[in-house]
Design an enzyme around this catalytic site. Structure first.
Site, short mmCIF file in Angstrom:
data_model
loop_
_atom_site.label_atom_id
_atom_site.label_comp_id
_atom_site.label_asym_id
_atom_site.label_seq_id
_atom_site.Cartn_x
_atom_site.Cartn_y
_atom_site.Cartn_z
N LYS A 284 0.85 -1.19 0.00
CA LYS A 284 0.00 0.00 0.00
C LYS A 284 0.88 1.24 0.00
O LYS A 284 1.86 1.32 0.76
CB LYS A 284 -0.90 -0.02 1.24
CG LYS A 284 -2.11 0.87 1.17
CD LYS A 284 -3.04 0.60 2.35
CE LYS A 284 -4.28 1.47 2.27
NZ LYS A 284 -5.20 1.20 3.39
N GLU A 371 -19.25 -6.30 10.17
CA GLU A 371 -20.25 -5.64 11.00
C GLU A 371 -21.27 -6.61 11.57
O GLU A 371 -21.72 -6.44 12.71
CB GLU A 371 -20.97 -4.55 10.18
CG GLU A 371 -20.11 -3.38 9.79
CD GLU A 371 -19.31 -3.60 8.52
OE1 GLU A 371 -18.55 -2.70 8.14
OE2 GLU A 371 -19.45 -4.68 7.90
N ARG A 399 -25.26 -2.99 6.96
CA ARG A 399 -24.82 -4.34 6.60
C ARG A 399 -25.17 -5.35 7.67
O ARG A 399 -25.12 -6.56 7.43
CB ARG A 399 -23.32 -4.33 6.33
CG ARG A 399 -22.91 -3.51 5.12
CD ARG A 399 -21.48 -3.00 5.22
NE ARG A 399 -20.49 -4.05 5.29
CZ ARG A 399 -19.83 -4.56 4.24
NH1 ARG A 399 -20.08 -4.10 3.02
NH2 ARG A 399 -18.94 -5.48 4.38
#
Length: 642
Positions: A284, A371, A399
């Site tokens: 990243k 979640e 979600r």
């Protein structure tokens, strides 16, 4: 200041142009593409690190596969900036995340190269499987290609999709973008060689022949031989889990090495074996030292200077961010209450749970992008006597709605929901707007729903939630900084279902829920100046409603207006139901409900978004005047204008 020199990139408007380049030119092309991404985000702000990590992978996929016929889906969509540049949108790339500009995520209406919108996580494999199977059933040639990573593999949905993936056969390619590790050069070279070997038609042909031979042997010998080969590859490359889920595993390979990427992708493209998972290791922030050296790899950035890396974060000081008020308040409460714990779903900094975790590391839990699990985990904690706070963005809590209903509300468990990013969120647009939580929570029996008007109210609500053990309770607060009000040292335990009068008047009543209170007070000033004495109430609670206060306001004022930064079906609907059920509407009550419009609003500055929604002071004044049939000067009009 002129942008970087990009002679190769300048020749590429679409992937078809990219495929005209020679393989030995791809390294230079990737370097130019990376420079363009850095320069773009320095101007626009946005997600930087994830996109820099997939520059080579983006170029390689479009070079090898026949996009857009082969459907490429990025998961999560914030890594798609390089993809947008080489799929016909470079001329608009510096409008990213701006009004009338490009979305910061993939978006179907924007380009045929964005076959599926992705701003939330972990949806790519399911969607790619859908594309692949649809093409298979329609006898069309296209594949589904899912690039998943940056934490997205922590969500159960990804594994649910993989467990079903064999239906697609070789039409499904999953690329695991693993940016949580790096490969040392010797290991990287070996793994790249092995990846090319096991993805080649020669290896697959031998494998198929060997499988036929061993199949003639006893079942025991056949199974043992297959298992030995599987574990040999698994030990070398870590693919046993994916093999068990029905994938042919290839990797890991260096996601920044074109000499590894291109042949592996070509082998996968040309072979009948599948579905295939390619384990691709990237870094990243790759190629920009300030991102590489940053702890978060420059995940999300403001505008910045490319040379120095310094971000333009605006003037320092000012009111604290709402999430930090929550995190610091909760940490202080936990100093004297060992039952308090905090759960976040991969957003510790964004929710303020990082503040709590610093003070109470043993009671802070980051469950990853999960979640559903986070909510039920909190329910289990609550059932065993703890005081859990599930700190989740409004748009991400969607979600886990079944878990909120089934595991929390039906069982009346005292889970505390700290709902960040409530309301409109600016540059992230409709996918991240917290528009629906009041509606989807206030409809549930047993649920208490609060909304903070400012940072002091947020502190009071955090304390109130901590002390509330009778069932689930939620409190919502917006993105960004507070209003500048002082936070009292001694916090108040709010009476459940009771609002407050902020300003007394006699003719107009504004019933505000949440952070629109500042605009409601501005509107009251303007209405008073027009001779319309205005009461402003901060209801605090969408559920249970302060019925006594609401009835009083509706019956003692000529017009009442509810104001909320939430969708239809929220506070206004509940107030109208109360008025209808109690007969208040029978006497010609003038009541208006102000809420977010029934559309998905695109990205813009938050104040512009709220003005477009009519939820600023101007909109409130206009609504009141129309209800009173007054013109803008306050003089009553004649006629039937509503």
């Amino acid at each position: 200041m002129p942008g970087p020199k990009t002679p190769l990139l300048d020749t590429v408007s679409f992937p078809a142009d990219l495929r005209k380049l020679k393989p030995e030119q791809l390294r230079q092309f990737a370097d130019e593409l990376r420079a363009e991404v850095i320069d773009t985000v320095s101007v626009t702000g946005g997600h930087l690190g994830a996109g820099l990590g997939v520059v080579e992978l983006t170029a390689a996929i479009h070079y090898v596969f026949n996009t857009p016929e082969d459907r490429l889906i990025w998961d999560v969509g914030h890594q798609c900036y390089p993809h947008k540049i080489i799929t016909g949108r470079r001329d608009r790339i510096r409008t990213l995340r701006q009004a009338d500009g490009l979305s910061g995520f993939t978006k179907r209406s924007e380009s045929e190269y964005d076959p599926f919108g992705a701003a939330h996580s972990s949806t790519s494999i399911s969607a790619a499987l859908g594309f692949a199977v649809a093409n298979k059933m329609q006898n069309k040639p296209g594949r589904g290609i899912a690039v998943i990573g940056d934490g997205a593999m922590s969500a159960g949905m990804a594994y649910e999709a993989m467990n079903n993936a064999q239906a697609a056969g070789n039409r499904l390619v999953v690329i695991l973008n693993d940016n949580d590790m790096s490969i040392a050069p010797p290991v990287g070279g070996l793994s790249g060689y092995l990846a090319r070997l096991v993805s080649s038609s020669e290896y697959l042909g031998i494998r198929k022949f060997a499988s036929k031979v061993t199949a003639k042997l006893s079942r025991r010998v056949h199974k043992a031989t297959a298992r030995a080969e599987e574990y040999a590859r698994g030990m070398a490359m870590g693919g046993t889990l994916f093999e068990e889920l029905g994938f042919y595993y290839v990797g890991p390979i260096d996601g920044h090495n074109m000499d590894q990427l291109i042949p592996v992708l070509e082998n996968v493209r040309d072979n009948a074996e599948g579905p295939v998972l390619i384990h691709c290791v990237t870094e990243k922030g790759k190629g920009y030292k300030f991102a590489e050296e940053a702890a978060d790899k420059y995940h999300g950035v403001a505008k910045f200077d490319v040379v120095s890396g310094k971000q333009d974060k605006g003037p320092g000081g000012g009111p604290p961010a709402y999430q930090n008020v929550f995190g610091e308040t909760l940490a202080k409460l936990a100093d004297t209450d060992p039952r308090i714990c905090a759960i976040t779903a991969a957003m510790p900094t964004g929710t303020g749970v990082d503040k709590f975790a610093k003070a109470h590391p043993d009671r802070a839990f980051d469950v990853g992008i999960a979640e559903q699990h986070g909510v039920t985990f909190a329910a289990g904690l609550a059932a065993q006597g703890m005081r859990p706070f599930a700190a989740i963005y409004s748009t991400f809590l969607q979600r886990a709605y079944d878990q909120v209903v089934h595991d929390v509300a039906i069982q009346n468990l005292p889970v505390r929901f700290a709902i960040d990013r409530a309301g409109l969120v600016g540059a992230d647009g409709s996918t991240h707007a917290g528009s629906f939580d009041v509606t989807y929570l206030a409809t549930l029996p047993n649920m208490v729903v609060m909304a903070a008007a400012d940072e002091a109210e947020l502190a009071h609500m955090t304390y109130t939630a901590a002390e509330y053990d009778d069932g689930p309770i939620a409190f919502r607060y917006p993105r960004g900084n507070g209003t500048g009000v002082a936070i009292p040292e001694k916090l108040e335990k709010l009476e459940i279902g009771k609002g407050r009068i902020v300003r007394e008047g006699s003719k107009v009543a504004i019933l505000s829920l949440g952070a629109r209170l500042t605009e409601a007070l501005k509107a009251a000033d303007r209405l008073d100046a027009k001779g319309l004495s205005t009461t402003v109430a901060d209801l605090r609670f969408a559920k249970p409603l302060d019925e006594d206060l609401i009835r009083k306001l509706l019956t003692t004022h000529e017009v009442a207006v509810t104001v909320e930064e939430a969708s239809v079906g929220g506070l206004g609907a509940h107030v109208l139901t109360l008025a209808s059920d109690t007969g208040l509407t029978d006497a010609g009550l003038k009541i208006r409900t102000m809420r977010l419009p029934d559309v998905f609003q695109d990205q813009n500055k938050p104040d512009v978004q709220y003005a477009e929604a009519g939820l600023d002071a101007d909109g409130i004044v206009d609504t009141v005047l129309k209800a009173l049939r007054h013109n803008s000067t306050g003089v009553e009009e004649t006629g039937a204008r509503a």
